[in-house]
Every structure is written in C-alpha cells, then in structure tokens.
Design a protein around this motif. Structure first.
Motif, PDB file in Angstrom:
ATOM      1  N   THR A   1       0.852  -1.330  -0.088  1.00  0.00           N
ATOM      2  CA  THR A   1      -0.072   0.081   0.070  1.00  0.00           C
ATOM      3  C   THR A   1       1.006   1.307   0.101  1.00  0.00           C
ATOM      4  O   THR A   1       1.922   1.326   0.652  1.00  0.00           O
ATOM      5  CB  THR A   1      -1.161  -0.004   1.116  1.00  0.00           C
ATOM      6  OG1 THR A   1      -1.784   1.194   1.049  1.00  0.00           O
ATOM      7  CG2 THR A   1      -0.407  -0.023   2.463  1.00  0.00           C
TER       8      THR A   1
ATOM      9  N   GLU B   1       2.263   6.437  -3.584  1.00  0.00           N
ATOM     10  CA  GLU B   1       3.676   6.707  -4.266  1.00  0.00           C
ATOM     11  C   GLU B   1       3.931   5.549  -5.218  1.00  0.00           C
ATOM     12  O   GLU B   1       4.995   5.486  -6.062  1.00  0.00           O
ATOM     13  CB  GLU B   1       4.936   7.127  -3.282  1.00  0.00           C
ATOM     14  CG  GLU B   1       5.245   5.963  -2.615  1.00  0.00           C
ATOM     15  CD  GLU B   1       4.542   5.603  -1.329  1.00  0.00           C
ATOM     16  OE1 GLU B   1       3.364   5.844  -1.363  1.00  0.00           O
ATOM     17  OE2 GLU B   1       5.260   4.929  -0.392  1.00  0.00           O
TER      18      GLU B   1
ATOM     19  N   ASP C   1      -3.198   4.360  -0.672  1.00  0.00           N
ATOM     20  CA  ASP C   1      -3.358   4.821   0.723  1.00  0.00           C
ATOM     21  C   ASP C   1      -4.994   5.099   0.925  1.00  0.00           C
ATOM     22  O   ASP C   1      -5.250   6.469   1.350  1.00  0.00           O
ATOM     23  CB  ASP C   1      -2.443   5.792   1.330  1.00  0.00           C
ATOM     24  CG  ASP C   1      -1.278   5.387   1.351  1.00  0.00           C
ATOM     25  OD1 ASP C   1      -1.004   3.936   1.762  1.00  0.00           O
ATOM     26  OD2 ASP C   1      -0.242   5.948   1.025  1.00  0.00           O
TER      27      ASP C   1
ATOM     28  N   GLY D   1       1.991   1.669   4.623  1.00  0.00           N
ATOM     29  CA  GLY D   1       0.871   2.022   5.515  1.00  0.00           C
ATOM     30  C   GLY D   1       0.960   2.291   6.948  1.00  0.00           C
ATOM     31  O   GLY D   1       0.277   2.228   7.767  1.00  0.00           O
TER      32      GLY D   1
HETATM   33 MG    MG Z   1       2.893   4.394   2.854  1.00  0.00          MG
END
Ligand code: MG
Ligand code: AMP
Length: 661
Positions: free
Chosen positions: A219, A222, A262, A286
């Motif tokens: 996750t 970017e 995210d 995450g």
């Molecule tokens: Mg992250």
C-alpha cells in the motif's frame, strides 16, 4: 460566496493534513521481539495445509507430505554389474594368467530383461550382460576382459585368468533400495535425485504438501508497478516482488494483489478479498505516521481475534503489526524495504515453512570481529546487516551501512548481528555472533572496499569472466583507506585530494600500501540542458552567473569528498544558497538538479550524461587504488592488476567516459 473561500478551504485542508501527519501515533503497546513471536506463534496454526497428489514431472521443488515407504526392491533381482560370465566363485579358485581355468559355456545368453532358464552347474559359465539377472547356481561374475573364448562349435568354453570372490560384480536385490524401508521422509524437498528414487520404485505420482496461499499486498500512493514509467515522487513497488519471491522460497504460493493506494476503503476491500481467497495475508506499508497508521486501522476492523501485536522493540521493524483474522494470520510489515524483508524472515517465513510442511530452518551462525563502532538506539533490540570478509585471523563483519529504506541492504548482506536493547553501541573490535542469511556463500576471491564507481563494475565484470568473484563493499574513500591500512581488504578504490597540494591520493600512502593508478573522471559544472542562465557559458562564467543571482540554488557535496575540495576552491569562501545541502554522491547531485531541487552542482561527466544534464568540464578527478602489499601476490590481486592493463577492459572504461591510465 466570497472570493477567498477557496484558498481558505485549501489552507484548512493542508493544515488538517499537517496535523494528521505530525500527530504522535501511539503504538498500542511496544513489546520485545521475543514476546511478539511468542504471542503470534501461540495463536497461529502451524500444521501443514494438507496434501495433494502430483505426477512426478510436476513435483520438482515441492515437499514430500508423508513418509514414502519403498514398495519394491531396487535392484529387484541380483544383477550383473559388468559384461562377462556368471560362474560359481569356488570354481575359479587358483585361476591366474599362467594357470587359467576352463568353463563350459551354457547354451544361453542373459541380456537385460531376459529371465535365465539354465542353472549354472559346477564348472560351467553363462554369458551375461551388464544389468542381466544372475542365474540360479551362480554367485559371481567374471569380467569378459579376464577371460578368453575357446571357439569350439561343439563345446564352446572360456578360460578364466583370474579368481573371483563370491559376490564379485553382483548387485544384490534390495541393496540400493530395500522393500519396506523409508525411501523419503516427509518434509524433504523434492529435487531430481528424489524424483529418480521415486521412479526407481515405480511411483508415477507423489503426495506433496499443499503450498499455503499467501496474499501479498502493498500500500502507498507513491507506489508504481515495475515496468511502468516512474512519475515524480514515485517509487517502484519492490516489496511486492521481493516478498512474493520470499514466500515462494519459504514454500508458499504467493498470490500477488499488487499495490493499493493509501485509501482505507480500497485497502479494506483488497484485504477482505485476500482473506477470502488465501490462507494468509502479508501487507507492507501504510505503517508510518504520515499515513496515520492506515494499515493498522484497517486491520483492526477485519475481525477476531484481530491484532495481537502492534509495535515491536526492534530495529528495523518497529511498526510491525501481527494479527489473526478467523484462523488466518495477517501481517503488516513496515514499508521500508529492509525492514519489510527483515521482519518477514523473522516472523512470517517460519510460519509459511511450517504450513508448507517444511522443517524449521536451523539458524546458522558464525563468530566475527566487528572492526568499527556501531551506534545503536537504546531500548530497541537492533539488527545490523553485515558483509563478511575473511581475514588472516578469522572473519570480519562490516555493517553494510545502508538504512532500512535500502532495497539492496538485505541482498548484499551475508548475515546480521543483534545489538541488545540496553546497549547504546557495539564497541569497535567486538567479537559478535553473526546469523547467516541466504545461501552460505564461499568467501570471495577478492575484497574491494572504498568508493564505488561505474567503471569499477567493468573491472569486476572482467574478473567474473575469469571465474573470480570480487566482493565490493561501498564504504567511501575514507572507509577504504581505513580498511586498507588495517589489512581488511585487498584493494581500496579512492579519490581524495590533498587540499594543501591539490594532488590526489598520494597523501594516503603509508607503509604496507601501494598506489595503483586507475582512471580519470572529468568533473564539471552541471545544469539542466536549456537553462538559459547557463547555456553557452564557460564553466567559470556559469559559476559567476550562479553566484550573482540569489534565486539560483546550488547543491553541494559532503565534506571529505574530492569534489567538495574542488567546489570550495572554486567558490573561494563564498557560500551560495544551497551550500548546506551536501549529498554524498555524484548521482544524488545529478538527481537534485534534474528534479529542480537545485539548479547547479559539480558532478562527473558520465553521471551528468546519464541524467541528460548539460556539462561544463572543470578538472579531472583521480580514481586510483590502494593495494595492500601483503596481499599483492594473491592470484585474484594479480588478476585484478592484469585486468586493469587489459585493452578490452580499458576500452570499456573509456566507453563510460573515463580515461584509464
Ligand atoms: Mg506509505
Ligand atoms: P509506510 O510504511 O507506508 O509509511 O512506508 C515507509 C517507507 O517505505 C516509504 O518511504 C515508502 O515509500 C516505502 N515503501 C512502502 N511500501 C513500499 C513498497 N511496496 N516498495 C518499496 N518501498 C515501499
């Protein structure tokens, strides 16, 4: 509606985001690594996932599910091992070249697959081929080379020139595999040899452990899938690939779910789908405050018993989250690649192995001396990845020196050592226990420690073509000087200028070291092609233009680097905006200019070219090698020196924009 309502909303949103990012997310309860493992393992099912039957051809590298008992003997009968004659050994007693014994030949020839029909009576012999069934009455085989055929149509016979012992050249039934013996144990990984054994017993299929299906998710907003172009601010999803491969190495079947943004809803959807279709779920990322601990929040909603551990006093790996949903383990690994793979191997791989029917992997450790001081954070057990080098007095462990964000740290390390939570550092010269990772590699032929350069890869490649394995450990020029003077490497590539004389590398010489010339790399003023402020100027004029305009931002280099000495001499005491930004490599300088984080810097020409930057030459940098004299006669060191002189190598170095000496 007022005119400024929009900017105000935007400002509030930004402020919200800043607050969220800056909030000190509390870990529920940070526990020790041992406690985390204990809690997790107590709740997780370690039993193999069941079994399936596969044809032999599809069973390679799978795991035997239950002990295989041999149903037949191999060989299935007493078998001749050579071409010759089956005889009674007692009849050959005393036979020699000068006193041969004569045997009447029986009227059959036992080729492979033929069932013998005639008993070998005293004084007789039966012709038999390698692999033939030993006939009744015979207890030895004489090689055809030790006999002579008596060609008599009426009474064919042989003369035997050598005595045979009972059992000579016979493989007895069951001597290879005995019916009823355990042929293969459960937990054995099936290789070509195991497949051969199964086939020799007549098995067409084999029962193997079912591989646990492990969902692999990443996750991060970017993250970019490898194969796609990297957008500004993006990073490739390397965790997804490395964890999927590590799952397979541990005996699992990786089910790739790719990278999820995210976004709580999206992540929850993906995790539920993963839980539905797999035996186990591994998510990375995450976990940091920036994301507000997104993964943890989502996991806490998925079901019972839920999160068992959130936060481990472990470096790397503190934000690790271990959970069980229903009966399925779910692990959130920290996003940083080294942390992710390290915690995977510590907490996840053993479970996959167990569920895949594989035995636990015994930790292999070695003792090594750590020549440098390694600082450590108090209160967290810290694991330090190290490269091992063989020295005269045993093994030396060098910290690989790359942070937990590095992708290469784990793959380039030979092992890791642990620093106790209560210690603030490991002192230099400590003897430490190193846990080995990956395949036990044999020691490299050549150890190169110091500054790295792309042309060095050419030299290492040429050595590899000669079958020599070099280990390069990038510790910078100064680190190389130290390693060479302590005799911890064979060769140290360096490019340090003596500020007093402007001469490169000579001042680093000390007794026991020699300087071997390497190549010259042109350093120059770099800027983005098309930047009108510099276009068409000489290096000196470009520098003046940069100094005259406070809007122009420079990127500097780290103190101690040769390039920094050059920069300071060019600046003559001036400290333009950006001077404080001091990355440690030519690549970092080029990236900063390319990405508009700076407008100019000093870097070497090949790197400028690689980034598509404009380049104005200033002065060459000298990249040479410190050679440890005590090691000069080693074959790999001699080969290194030869390769440096080799015209093919020099041509390849020139093609990279360097000037070999
Ligand atoms: Mg992250
Ligand atoms: P996070 O745990 O999401 O806060 O991520 C921490 C760091 O790890 C960030 O620099 C991320 O860009 C990086 N990271 C997270 N996931 C991955 C991934 N799948 N591959 C490579 N880097 C990652």
């Amino acid at each position: 509606m007022t005119l400024d309502s929009k900017p105000r909303t935007a400002a509030v949103t930004v402020l919200d985001a800043v607050r969220r990012a800056a909030r000190q997310e509390q870990f529920l309860e940070v526990v020790s690594a041992a406690e985390a493992r204990h809690r997790f393992e107590a709740r997780v099912d370690h039993a193999p996932c069941g079994s399936e039957t596969l044809p032999l051809a599809a069973a390679l590298s799978r795991v035997i599910a239950s002990d295989v008992i041999a149903p037949v003997d191999a060989p299935p009968f007493d078998r001749a091992n050579v071409d010759g004659f089956a005889v009674r050994a007692a009849d050959t007693v005393g036979a020699s070249p000068s006193a041969s014994k004569r045997f009447a030949l029986n009227a059959e020839v036992i080729a492979c697959g033929v069932t013998p029909g005639i008993e070998v009576a005293r004084g007789t012999a039966t012709t038999i081929a390698t692999g033939g069934v030993i006939p009744r009455g015979a207890d030895a085989v004489v090689m055809i080379e030790h006999t002579e055929l008596i060609e008599d149509d009426a009474a064919p016979a042989i003369d035997v020139h050598r005595a045979a012992a009972s059992g000579q050249f016979i493989s007895y039934a069951g001597s290879d595999i005995a019916r009823g013996e355990t042929l293969l144990r459960r937990g054995t990984e099936i290789g070509s040899r195991e497949i051969g054994m199964l086939a020799a017993c007549g098995f067409a299929t084999v029962e193997v452990s079912r591989r646990p299906r492990v969902a692999v998710l990443s996750t991060g907003d970017e993250l970019v899938e490898p194969g796609r172009p990297l957008r500004p601010g993006g990073v490739y999803d390397s965790n997804g690939a490395i964890i999927a491969a590590a799952v397979a190495e541990a005996g699992g079947e990786a089910v790739a779910f790719g990278a999820v943004p995210d976004d709580e809803a999206a992540l929850e959807r993906a995790m539920r789908q993963a839980l539905d279709s797999c035996d186990m779920v591994v998510l990375s990322g995450g976990t940091s405050k920036g994301a507000g601990d997104l993964s943890h929040r989502v996991v806490s909603r998925l079901g019972n018993p839920g999160i068992l551990v959130h936060g481990v006093a472990l470096k790397p790996g503190k934000p690790l989250c271990l959970a069980v949903i229903g009966d399925k383990p779910l692990v959130v690994l920290p996003g940083f690649p080294t942390s992710a793979i390290f915690t995977f191997h510590t907490f996840v791989a053993p479970i996959i192995r167990a569920r895949a029917g594989l035995p636990a992997e015994a930790a292999r450790t070695v003792t090594a001396r750590v020549p440098v001081r390694v600082p450590s954070e108090l209160g967290r057990e810290e694991f330090v990845l190290v490269s091992l080098v063989a020295a005269e007095d045993g093994l030396i462990a060098f910290p690989t020196g790359k942070g937990s964000g590095a992708v290469t740290a784990f793959s380039q390390a030979d092992g890791f050592l642990a620093i106790d939570a209560l210690a603030s550092a490991l002192d230099a010269e400590t003897e430490a226990e190193v846990t080995l990772i990956g395949q036990a590699e044999h020691a490299p032929d050549l150890v190169i420690m110091g500054s790295h350069d792309v042309a060095l890869d050419v030299v290492v490649g040429a050595l590899a073509e000669r079958g020599l394995r070099a280990r390069t450990i990038a510790v910078g020029s100064l680190g190389g000087v130290n390693a060479a003077s302590r005799g911890e490497c064979d060769i140290a590539p360096v490019h340090l200028v003596d500020a007093a004389t402007g001469i490169y590398n000579k001042h680093l010489l000390e007794p026991g070291l020699a300087l071997v010339p390497g190549w010259r790399r042109m350093q120059g003023f770099v800027f983005r092609s098309g930047d009108a402020r510099f276009e068409g100027l000489s290096a000196e004029a470009a520098l003046q233009a940069a100094l005259a305009d406070p809007a122009i931002l420079m990127v500097n280099r780290n103190a101690g680097s040769g390039t920094r000495v050059l920069i300071d001499s060019l600046l003559r005491g001036a400290k333009p905006v950006g001077y404080a930004n001091q990355p440690r490599s030519h690549n970092a300088v080029a990236a900063a200019v390319t990405q508009h984080r700076a407008d100019w810097g000093v870097a070497i020409e090949p790197v400028a070219r690689l980034y598509g930057l404009a380049f104005l030459p200033i002065a060459p940098e000298h990249y040479d090698f410190l050679l440890v004299e005590a090691r000069r006669q080693r074959p790999a060191v001699q080969a290194f020196l030869e390769v440096l002189r080799d015209e093919t190598t020099r041509e390849r170095i020139r093609a990279l924009g360097m000037e070999p000496l």
